[in-house]
Every structure is written in structure tokens, then in C-alpha cells.
Design a protein around this motif. Structure first.
Motif, PDB file in Angstrom:
ATOM      1  N   ASN A  94     -34.679  56.500  61.583  1.00 53.75           N
ATOM      2  CA  ASN A  94     -35.470  55.537  60.816  1.00 53.75           C
ATOM      3  C   ASN A  94     -35.514  55.889  59.336  1.00 53.75           C
ATOM      4  O   ASN A  94     -35.498  54.997  58.475  1.00 53.75           O
ATOM      5  CB  ASN A  94     -36.891  55.458  61.375  1.00 53.75           C
ATOM      6  N   ILE A  95     -35.575  57.188  59.025  1.00 50.29           N
ATOM      7  CA  ILE A  95     -35.565  57.613  57.618  1.00 50.29           C
ATOM      8  C   ILE A  95     -34.250  57.206  56.956  1.00 50.29           C
ATOM      9  O   ILE A  95     -34.224  56.685  55.829  1.00 50.29           O
ATOM     10  CB  ILE A  95     -35.785  59.135  57.516  1.00 50.29           C
ATOM     11  N   LEU A  96     -33.144  57.440  57.658  1.00 52.85           N
ATOM     12  CA  LEU A  96     -31.836  57.070  57.123  1.00 52.85           C
ATOM     13  C   LEU A  96     -31.724  55.553  56.960  1.00 52.85           C
ATOM     14  O   LEU A  96     -31.180  55.063  55.961  1.00 52.85           O
ATOM     15  CB  LEU A  96     -30.736  57.591  58.036  1.00 52.85           C
ATOM     16  N   PHE A  97     -32.242  54.817  57.936  1.00 57.04           N
ATOM     17  CA  PHE A  97     -32.198  53.358  57.850  1.00 57.04           C
ATOM     18  C   PHE A  97     -33.035  52.867  56.675  1.00 57.04           C
ATOM     19  O   PHE A  97     -32.602  51.995  55.917  1.00 57.04           O
ATOM     20  CB  PHE A  97     -32.689  52.741  59.156  1.00 57.04           C
ATOM     21  N   TYR A  98     -34.227  53.431  56.516  1.00 54.94           N
ATOM     22  CA  TYR A  98     -35.094  53.000  55.408  1.00 54.94           C
ATOM     23  C   TYR A  98     -34.433  53.293  54.065  1.00 54.94           C
ATOM     24  O   TYR A  98     -34.474  52.465  53.149  1.00 54.94           O
ATOM     25  CB  TYR A  98     -36.444  53.712  55.497  1.00 54.94           C
TER      26      TYR A  98
END
Length: 213
Positions: free
Chosen positions: A199-203
Motif C-alpha cells: 500500500n505504501i508503494l501504491f500510494y
């Protein structure tokens, strides 16, 4: 400060292409994506596939005018992904919709993948693999197919490449913590844990892409 708030919706489509309920049974249609109309108008679309292609959830596969009970799954996956890519290019190339494709969520059951003796599994593992050079498993061949299809598309699609990072997390599956004595649930991941990193990478990718909208 820029506002990146969005409304989220989840649409379950294991194979991206359609499964039609006919008199003969459930037919996986490798060249049809009528369900895709539900995605039109979205600001952001995140896709993923392959995990379910190993499971047969149909009675027949239709490829053009050909109807078969089954076929090589990687070949079927490739045809389905090509149908998806043509749909994206036909419907979204002139839109501002941001399109992402999440990479393969891998298993980590076999200890020899990280240099452990043969027969050792991930049961009891409490730390990730820190030495990336020590990981011996071969790349998933479907990953190369995804990269090749994305590279040939007119619509830019951002690949969320989480596969290798997740393969190193031999400690991160749910079985260790849910009381499953069999210890074979290696494709689902604990929260908090590996999905938080996804999720961090996606954000980061989403906000970076948004700056160029």
C-alpha cells in the motif's frame, strides 16, 4: 496541501475476462470483457491476475469460435491478458484514468528457495530473508508475460512490482498466526505486514502519477 482522497470500490473478476453462465455451464470467454463497462469513468483502476488461473472455476473455455474443456493455463492467461490490454487501449487511452497492475503475490513454502535444507518450509520462520542474493527460486514466468503485454500497450500502465519483495518475506504469511497446523497458506499475508508495504508503494506511485494529471 493537495487532496488525494478517493472513493474506493472493489470488483471481483478473477480472470479479468468474462465468465458467462450458459445452458452448457460456466464458460470462460478469453476474448470478451463485457463486464469492463462497470469500470468506465473511474479515476484510478488497479488490476491483478494469474493467482486464480491455476484453479478451474469454469466448465468450458471459449477462444474465438473454439470451445474446449480446458487448456494450458499460462496460454489461457496470456490470451486473457491480451484481451484486457486491447480493452484498456480501446476505452481508456484518451482518458485521464490512471491504470495500475499489481504483480504476482508469491508463495514461499519451499525452504530450498532461500538456501534451507530440502524439506524445510516457512513454518517457524520469524525473519525475512535479508540477503537477496541468497534467494534461489526462478522468476515466475507469468511475470514476464505481464511485462511484455504492458510494454506493448498504448495506454501507460504502472506495474506495481511486489513479487520479489514478497518472496523474501518467508515470515509474513497468515498461517503462523491463525492456528492452522498445516502451514500451507503462503499466498495470503498478515496485516500489519507485507500488504502495508504494498500500500505504501501504491500510494507513492499514485501521488506521483497524480502530480502529472
Amino acid at each position: 496541501m493537495q487532496d488525494y482522497s478517493v472513493t474506493l470500490a472493489y470488483y471481483l473478476s478473477h480472470y479479468l475476462v468474462d465468465i458467462a453462465n450458459k445452458k452448457a455451464g460456466r464458460i470462460l470467454k478469453l476474448d470478451a470483457m463485457d463486464e469492463g463497462r462497470k469500470w468506465l469513468g473511474a479515476d484510478v483502476l488497479v488490476f491483478g491476475s494469474w493467482r486464480w488461473w491455476g484453479r478451474r472455476s469454469w466448465d468450458y473455455i471459449q477462444d474465438g469460435n473454439t470451445l474446449v474443456e480446458d487448456m494450458d493455463r499460462t496460454q489461457a492467461f496470456t490470451k486473457g491478458l491480451q484481451t484486457w490490454s486491447r480493452w484498456i487501449d480501446a476505452h481508456l487511452v484518451q482518458t485521464s484514468t490512471k491504470v495500475f497492475f499489481q504483480g504476482f503475490s508469491p508463495s514461499h513454502l519451499k525452504g530450498e528457495e532461500w538456501g534451507a535444507p530440502w524439506g524445510k518450509t516457512c513454518m517457524g520462520e520469524t525473519r525475512p530473508l535479508n540477503n537477496t542474493a541468497a534467494y534461489h527460486s526462478q522468476p515466475n514466468p507469468q511475470d514476464a508475460i505481464v511485462r511484455r503485454v504492458l510494454a506493448g500497450m498504448a495506454k501507460p500502465v504502472y506495474l506495481l512490482d511486489i513479487t520479489f519483495m514478497s518472496q523474501l518475506r518467508k515470515d509474513g504469511h497468515t498461517t503462523k498466526y491463525n492456528g492452522d497446523s498445516l502451514g500451507t497458506d503462503c499466498t495470503h499475508w498478515c496485516v500489519a505486514g507485507v500488504p502495508d508495504t504494498w500500500n505504501i508503494l501504491f500510494y507513492a506511485a499514485l501521488t506521483s502519477q497524480s502530480l502529472h494529471m
